[in-house]
Design a protein around this motif. Structure first.
Motif, PDB file in Angstrom:
ATOM      1  N   ASN A   1     -41.517  28.968  13.333  1.00 61.12           N
ATOM      2  CA  ASN A   1     -41.255  30.364  13.671  1.00 61.12           C
ATOM      3  C   ASN A   1     -39.811  30.546  14.103  1.00 61.12           C
ATOM      4  O   ASN A   1     -39.445  31.539  14.712  1.00 61.12           O
ATOM      5  N   GLY A   2     -38.980  29.573  13.757  1.00 60.93           N
ATOM      6  CA  GLY A   2     -37.548  29.617  14.049  1.00 60.93           C
ATOM      7  C   GLY A   2     -36.878  28.484  13.301  1.00 60.93           C
ATOM      8  O   GLY A   2     -37.140  28.269  12.123  1.00 60.93           O
ATOM      9  N   THR A   3     -36.057  27.721  13.981  1.00 61.42           N
ATOM     10  CA  THR A   3     -35.432  26.543  13.364  1.00 61.42           C
ATOM     11  C   THR A   3     -36.467  25.437  13.226  1.00 61.42           C
ATOM     12  O   THR A   3     -37.172  25.122  14.193  1.00 61.42           O
ATOM     13  N   PRO A   4     -36.600  24.810  12.046  1.00 59.18           N
ATOM     14  CA  PRO A   4     -37.595  23.738  11.902  1.00 59.18           C
ATOM     15  C   PRO A   4     -37.252  22.546  12.789  1.00 59.18           C
ATOM     16  O   PRO A   4     -36.110  22.102  12.837  1.00 59.18           O
ATOM     17  N   THR A   5     -38.246  22.034  13.498  1.00 63.29           N
ATOM     18  CA  THR A   5     -38.051  20.880  14.379  1.00 63.29           C
ATOM     19  C   THR A   5     -38.716  19.624  13.836  1.00 63.29           C
ATOM     20  O   THR A   5     -38.685  18.580  14.481  1.00 63.29           O
ATOM     21  N   SER A   6     -39.320  19.719  12.650  1.00 60.57           N
ATOM     22  CA  SER A   6     -39.890  18.534  12.010  1.00 60.57           C
ATOM     23  C   SER A   6     -40.016  18.789  10.521  1.00 60.57           C
ATOM     24  O   SER A   6     -40.054  19.947  10.074  1.00 60.57           O
ATOM     25  N   ILE A   7     -40.041  17.715   9.743  1.00 56.67           N
ATOM     26  CA  ILE A   7     -40.371  17.794   8.329  1.00 56.67           C
ATOM     27  C   ILE A   7     -41.425  16.739   8.032  1.00 56.67           C
ATOM     28  O   ILE A   7     -41.420  15.654   8.619  1.00 56.67           O
ATOM     29  N   ASP A   8     -42.344  17.074   7.138  1.00 56.38           N
ATOM     30  CA  ASP A   8     -43.380  16.149   6.699  1.00 56.38           C
ATOM     31  C   ASP A   8     -43.061  15.712   5.274  1.00 56.38           C
ATOM     32  O   ASP A   8     -42.772  16.555   4.408  1.00 56.38           O
ATOM     33  N   VAL A   9     -43.129  14.418   5.054  1.00 55.40           N
ATOM     34  CA  VAL A   9     -42.785  13.866   3.746  1.00 55.40           C
ATOM     35  C   VAL A   9     -43.890  12.928   3.295  1.00 55.40           C
ATOM     36  O   VAL A   9     -44.382  12.111   4.077  1.00 55.40           O
ATOM     37  N   GLU A  10     -44.293  13.051   2.040  1.00 54.52           N
ATOM     38  CA  GLU A  10     -45.186  12.062   1.440  1.00 54.52           C
ATOM     39  C   GLU A  10     -44.558  11.592   0.136  1.00 54.52           C
ATOM     40  O   GLU A  10     -43.949  12.378  -0.596  1.00 54.52           O
ATOM     41  N   SER A  11     -44.679  10.302  -0.117  1.00 55.36           N
ATOM     42  CA  SER A  11     -44.015   9.723  -1.285  1.00 55.36           C
ATOM     43  C   SER A  11     -44.793   8.509  -1.795  1.00 55.36           C
ATOM     44  O   SER A  11     -45.201   7.650  -1.011  1.00 55.36           O
ATOM     45  N   SER A  12     -44.977   8.477  -3.112  1.00 57.53           N
ATOM     46  CA  SER A  12     -45.582   7.298  -3.736  1.00 57.53           C
ATOM     47  C   SER A  12     -44.522   6.341  -4.267  1.00 57.53           C
ATOM     48  O   SER A  12     -44.834   5.396  -4.998  1.00 57.53           O
ATOM     49  N   HIS A  13     -43.277   6.546  -3.881  1.00 57.22           N
ATOM     50  CA  HIS A  13     -42.196   5.642  -4.273  1.00 57.22           C
ATOM     51  C   HIS A  13     -42.492   4.245  -3.720  1.00 57.22           C
ATOM     52  O   HIS A  13     -42.960   4.099  -2.582  1.00 57.22           O
ATOM     53  N   PRO A  14     -42.245   3.189  -4.502  1.00 61.35           N
ATOM     54  CA  PRO A  14     -42.560   1.831  -4.036  1.00 61.35           C
ATOM     55  C   PRO A  14     -41.942   1.471  -2.689  1.00 61.35           C
ATOM     56  O   PRO A  14     -42.543   0.720  -1.910  1.00 61.35           O
ATOM     57  N   SER A  15     -40.765   2.005  -2.408  1.00 61.45           N
ATOM     58  CA  SER A  15     -40.106   1.653  -1.152  1.00 61.45           C
ATOM     59  C   SER A  15     -40.821   2.229   0.071  1.00 61.45           C
ATOM     60  O   SER A  15     -40.553   1.815   1.200  1.00 61.45           O
ATOM     61  N   TRP A  16     -41.731   3.161  -0.149  1.00 66.02           N
ATOM     62  CA  TRP A  16     -42.482   3.759   0.953  1.00 66.02           C
ATOM     63  C   TRP A  16     -43.935   3.285   0.949  1.00 66.02           C
ATOM     64  O   TRP A  16     -44.787   3.874   1.604  1.00 66.02           O
ATOM     65  N   ALA A  17     -44.238   2.217   0.254  1.00 68.64           N
ATOM     66  CA  ALA A  17     -45.627   1.781   0.099  1.00 68.64           C
ATOM     67  C   ALA A  17     -46.298   1.481   1.437  1.00 68.64           C
ATOM     68  O   ALA A  17     -47.501   1.714   1.618  1.00 68.64           O
ATOM     69  N   SER A  18     -45.537   1.004   2.405  1.00 66.55           N
ATOM     70  CA  SER A  18     -46.127   0.645   3.699  1.00 66.55           C
ATOM     71  C   SER A  18     -46.468   1.869   4.547  1.00 66.55           C
ATOM     72  O   SER A  18     -47.322   1.788   5.442  1.00 66.55           O
ATOM     73  N   ALA A  19     -45.820   2.994   4.286  1.00 68.18           N
ATOM     74  CA  ALA A  19     -46.078   4.227   5.062  1.00 68.18           C
ATOM     75  C   ALA A  19     -45.743   5.420   4.172  1.00 68.18           C
ATOM     76  O   ALA A  19     -44.672   6.011   4.290  1.00 68.18           O
ATOM     77  N   PRO A  20     -46.640   5.788   3.264  1.00 69.18           N
ATOM     78  CA  PRO A  20     -46.327   6.832   2.282  1.00 69.18           C
ATOM     79  C   PRO A  20     -46.286   8.247   2.846  1.00 69.18           C
ATOM     80  O   PRO A  20     -45.780   9.148   2.177  1.00 69.18           O
ATOM     81  N   ARG A  21     -46.811   8.427   4.063  1.00 72.71           N
ATOM     82  CA  ARG A  21     -46.733   9.736   4.714  1.00 72.71           C
ATOM     83  C   ARG A  21     -45.990   9.587   6.039  1.00 72.71           C
ATOM     84  O   ARG A  21     -46.377   8.791   6.885  1.00 72.71           O
TER      85      ARG A  21
END
Length: 356
Positions: free
Chosen positions: A272-292
């Motif tokens: 409701n103003g300046t964003p204070t977080s972003i959510d990211v999900e990725s199936s890229h191999p480099s993110w396999a240990s924590a894709p979200r």
């Protein structure tokens, strides 16, 4: 960074005093000269917010003739700004303006052309570019973590026209050039161009005036966007919130959502103003240990317009004026956005998709 001297042109714009606070907050700015046609307004500003103000004048030629002034911050009515911006550039000053520069893309392009001709820097206050969550979102896209762009979804709704003074020039077509899209929607169009590094090449739009107030600019808009990559997008903007207060510096006066969707994942944020977080999900191999993953942000305190990131934004412009890189948002960036806004207006008038 060495000390510099600046001028602020215009004191009646909704953001004028906020820009003055930024100039006062940035330690490298040693002095500020104020220009406005209204002598009483100049004196009132000195009384109420006088830090660093070294002089005031109603004579534009006088302030532009001061050799020690490296750059000017300009906050002027949309129909009045471009000739003054060009005069400042031709006087050898670097210029950073409030958005959108001019009423139309043609007017904005004329100012950008003057900056190129005079070899001066031209910046525009698309300050979201200096926000850490926006910068991280761009880096995530650049790193290929969400893959090729598929689609973009954006929403930006804010407080109603009735609590924003319907008699203000912002709601007058001849003076403003447009409504919600050219005043606020432009920030989100620039934001998505900056994050994706893609180009919007076509627009199909519907705009309307639905507030019930006596205004002649759009207060709601829905855009369908085509990108150079083949991706598609939507953008919904409007003055619609009835229970979120009023004013032009209302920290909770927005309801926003952005989703950048790729073949390997997506980035989302809402606030409701300046964003204070972003959510990211990725199936890229480099993110396999924590894709979200969720990235949370805290922002330093500052009286500057936009807080600490607003200071950073102006410092980057001052660096550019001193030969160190480019502004975070340039006149050319403003022209790109203005072309998209103009295309939306033409699409709504004609009932046709407009190619840019």
């Amino acid at each position: 960074m060495q000390e510099v001297h600046a001028a602020l042109l215009g004191l009646s714009h909704p953001h004028s005093l906020a820009h003055l606070r930024t100039l006062q907050a940035v330690s490298e700015v040693a002095s500020i000269t104020l220009w406005d046609k209204d002598e009483a307004l100049l004196q009132e500003t000195v009384r109420n917010q006088g830090e660093k103000i070294s002089g005031t004048t109603t004579d534009l030629a006088s302030v532009l003739g001061q050799q020690q002034i490296l750059f000017v911050v300009a906050a002027l009515r949309n129909d009045l700004g471009p000739p003054i911006f060009i005069r400042a550039l031709e006087a050898g000053k670097h210029v950073i303006t409030d958005k959108p520069i001019g009423k139309t893309a043609v007017e904005s392009a004329e100012v950008a052309a003057a900056a190129r001709r005079e070899q001066r820097k031209l910046g525009v206050f698309y300050q979201n570019r200096s926000l850490p969550p926006i910068q991280d979102a761009r880096r995530i896209v650049e790193q290929g973590l969400i893959g090729e762009l598929v689609s973009v979804e954006m929403r930006m709704v804010t407080t109603q026209v009735q609590v924003r003074n319907p008699r203000h020039w912002l709601f007058n077509q001849d003076k403003a050039g447009g409504g919600i899209l050219s005043w606020l929607g432009c920030h989100y169009i620039d934001q998505i161009l900056n994050i994706t590094q893609d180009e919007i090449v076509s627009v199909a739009a519907q705009i309307a005036t639905r507030s019930g107030e006596d205004i002649d600019v759009e207060d709601v808009a829905a855009l369908s966007l085509g990108f150079a990559s083949g991706a598609v997008g939507t953008f919904h903007a409007g003055y619609m919130l009835s229970m979120s207060g009023g004013g032009y510096h209302n920290a909770v006066g927005y309801d926003t959502y952005v989703s950048v969707n790729g073949r390997l994942g997506r980035i989302t944020y809402s606030s409701n103003g300046t964003p204070t977080s972003i959510d990211v999900e990725s199936s890229h191999p480099s993110w396999a240990s924590a894709p979200r993953r969720t990235f949370d942000y805290t922002f330093g305190s500052s009286p500057a317009y936009g807080g600490a990131s607003g200071e950073a934004f102006l410092r980057a412009f001052i660096d550019a004026c001193q030969g160190k890189g480019e502004p975070l948002a340039t006149g050319e960036d403003a022209v790109r956005v203005a072309k998209i806004v103009d295309a939306a207006y033409e699409s709504s008038r004609s009932g046709q998709r407009i190619d840019i």
